[in-house]
Scaffold this motif. Sequence first.
Motif, PDB file in Angstrom:
ATOM      1  N   ALA A 129       0.873  -1.179   0.000  1.00 50.59           N
ATOM      2  CA  ALA A 129       0.000   0.000   0.000  1.00 50.59           C
ATOM      3  C   ALA A 129       0.905   1.222   0.000  1.00 50.59           C
ATOM      4  O   ALA A 129       1.645   1.446   0.957  1.00 50.59           O
ATOM      5  CB  ALA A 129      -0.899   0.001   1.229  1.00 50.59           C
ATOM      6  N   GLY A 130       0.895   1.973  -1.091  1.00 49.09           N
ATOM      7  CA  GLY A 130       1.876   3.045  -1.235  1.00 49.09           C
ATOM      8  C   GLY A 130       3.241   2.402  -1.278  1.00 49.09           C
ATOM      9  O   GLY A 130       3.517   1.584  -2.161  1.00 49.09           O
ATOM     10  N   ASP A 131       4.095   2.705  -0.295  1.00 47.40           N
ATOM     11  CA  ASP A 131       5.425   2.090  -0.207  1.00 47.40           C
ATOM     12  C   ASP A 131       5.519   1.094   0.946  1.00 47.40           C
ATOM     13  O   ASP A 131       6.613   0.668   1.306  1.00 47.40           O
ATOM     14  CB  ASP A 131       6.493   3.172   0.000  1.00 47.40           C
ATOM     15  N   VAL A 132       4.385   0.748   1.549  1.00 44.75           N
ATOM     16  CA  VAL A 132       4.395  -0.061   2.766  1.00 44.75           C
ATOM     17  C   VAL A 132       4.001  -1.515   2.463  1.00 44.75           C
ATOM     18  O   VAL A 132       2.888  -1.770   1.999  1.00 44.75           O
ATOM     19  CB  VAL A 132       3.436   0.531   3.822  1.00 44.75           C
ATOM     20  N   PRO A 133       4.895  -2.487   2.745  1.00 45.98           N
ATOM     21  CA  PRO A 133       4.536  -3.898   2.600  1.00 45.98           C
ATOM     22  C   PRO A 133       3.474  -4.280   3.645  1.00 45.98           C
ATOM     23  O   PRO A 133       3.620  -3.986   4.828  1.00 45.98           O
ATOM     24  CB  PRO A 133       5.846  -4.643   2.869  1.00 45.98           C
ATOM     25  N   VAL A 134       2.404  -4.927   3.168  1.00 48.02           N
ATOM     26  CA  VAL A 134       1.264  -5.267   4.012  1.00 48.02           C
ATOM     27  C   VAL A 134       1.068  -6.783   4.009  1.00 48.02           C
ATOM     28  O   VAL A 134       1.116  -7.418   2.957  1.00 48.02           O
ATOM     29  CB  VAL A 134      -0.027  -4.598   3.482  1.00 48.02           C
ATOM     30  N   THR A 135       0.835  -7.352   5.202  1.00 46.37           N
ATOM     31  CA  THR A 135       0.495  -8.772   5.322  1.00 46.37           C
ATOM     32  C   THR A 135      -0.815  -8.873   6.078  1.00 46.37           C
ATOM     33  O   THR A 135      -0.981  -8.273   7.140  1.00 46.37           O
ATOM     34  CB  THR A 135       1.593  -9.555   6.070  1.00 46.37           C
ATOM     35  N   TRP A 136      -1.747  -9.658   5.538  1.00 53.29           N
ATOM     36  CA  TRP A 136      -3.049  -9.915   6.155  1.00 53.29           C
ATOM     37  C   TRP A 136      -3.140 -11.406   6.428  1.00 53.29           C
ATOM     38  O   TRP A 136      -2.979 -12.216   5.516  1.00 53.29           O
ATOM     39  CB  TRP A 136      -4.160  -9.490   5.196  1.00 53.29           C
ATOM     40  N   MET A 137      -3.349 -11.775   7.698  1.00 55.95           N
ATOM     41  CA  MET A 137      -3.505 -13.183   8.041  1.00 55.95           C
ATOM     42  C   MET A 137      -4.892 -13.384   8.659  1.00 55.95           C
ATOM     43  O   MET A 137      -5.131 -12.997   9.800  1.00 55.95           O
ATOM     44  CB  MET A 137      -2.432 -13.658   9.013  1.00 55.95           C
ATOM     45  N   PRO A 138      -5.799 -13.984   7.884  1.00 59.85           N
ATOM     46  CA  PRO A 138      -7.133 -14.239   8.428  1.00 59.85           C
ATOM     47  C   PRO A 138      -7.071 -15.250   9.575  1.00 59.85           C
ATOM     48  O   PRO A 138      -6.281 -16.194   9.533  1.00 59.85           O
ATOM     49  CB  PRO A 138      -7.922 -14.807   7.252  1.00 59.85           C
ATOM     50  N   LYS A 139      -7.874 -15.004  10.588  1.00 57.51           N
ATOM     51  CA  LYS A 139      -7.978 -15.914  11.737  1.00 57.51           C
ATOM     52  C   LYS A 139      -6.607 -16.255  12.323  1.00 57.51           C
ATOM     53  O   LYS A 139      -6.310 -17.394  12.631  1.00 57.51           O
ATOM     54  CB  LYS A 139      -8.756 -17.161  11.354  1.00 57.51           C
ATOM     55  N   ALA A 140      -5.770 -15.241  12.479  1.00 55.00           N
ATOM     56  CA  ALA A 140      -4.429 -15.439  13.046  1.00 55.00           C
ATOM     57  C   ALA A 140      -4.507 -15.905  14.491  1.00 55.00           C
ATOM     58  O   ALA A 140      -3.725 -16.742  14.930  1.00 55.00           O
ATOM     59  CB  ALA A 140      -3.625 -14.147  12.955  1.00 55.00           C
ATOM     60  N   VAL A 141      -5.456 -15.364  15.243  1.00 51.36           N
ATOM     61  CA  VAL A 141      -5.686 -15.752  16.636  1.00 51.36           C
ATOM     62  C   VAL A 141      -7.185 -15.953  16.800  1.00 51.36           C
ATOM     63  O   VAL A 141      -7.938 -14.988  16.910  1.00 51.36           O
ATOM     64  CB  VAL A 141      -5.186 -14.666  17.625  1.00 51.36           C
ATOM     65  N   GLY A 142      -7.626 -17.201  16.751  1.00 55.38           N
ATOM     66  CA  GLY A 142      -9.064 -17.474  16.838  1.00 55.38           C
ATOM     67  C   GLY A 142      -9.807 -16.789  15.707  1.00 55.38           C
ATOM     68  O   GLY A 142      -9.513 -17.009  14.543  1.00 55.38           O
TER      69      GLY A 142
END
Length: 125
Positions: free
Chosen positions: A44-57
């Motif tokens: 996003a722009g210059d920012v690396p983004v990680t999305w982890m669904p249901k990472a904790v419950g």
Amino acid sequence: MRQPDIEIYLKEAVTYKDVEAWLAKVLGPCTEWKKKGETWKCTAGDVPVTWMPKAVGKWNSLYLDSDKTPWEDDITCAHAAFKALNVEVRCAPGSWVEEQGEADADRWIRISEDGQEEITWKTGS
């Protein structure tokens, strides 16, 4: 002191597509999301983004791997996410390192319609 990265946890109702719309407004347009195992990644722009669904419950993890965000720390980002997405957000009260011990690992900040409060959240198995 500015944190080197940001990580917040958003309640299950939110998807990476909801987050993408918010991040695009704040950081800049997102590249196409790429799935890697259980995670989704984009920039996003210059920012690396990680999305982890249901990472904790039922909680989804949003990780911004940069200190070049408009937020000083996880808490200010969590407030912005709650305001933009209207969903409960949790984050660590500051940078946590293993040497701080397990007791501090369960200290979290909860941001919701009730405001901000410190909670104990057992995220381990």
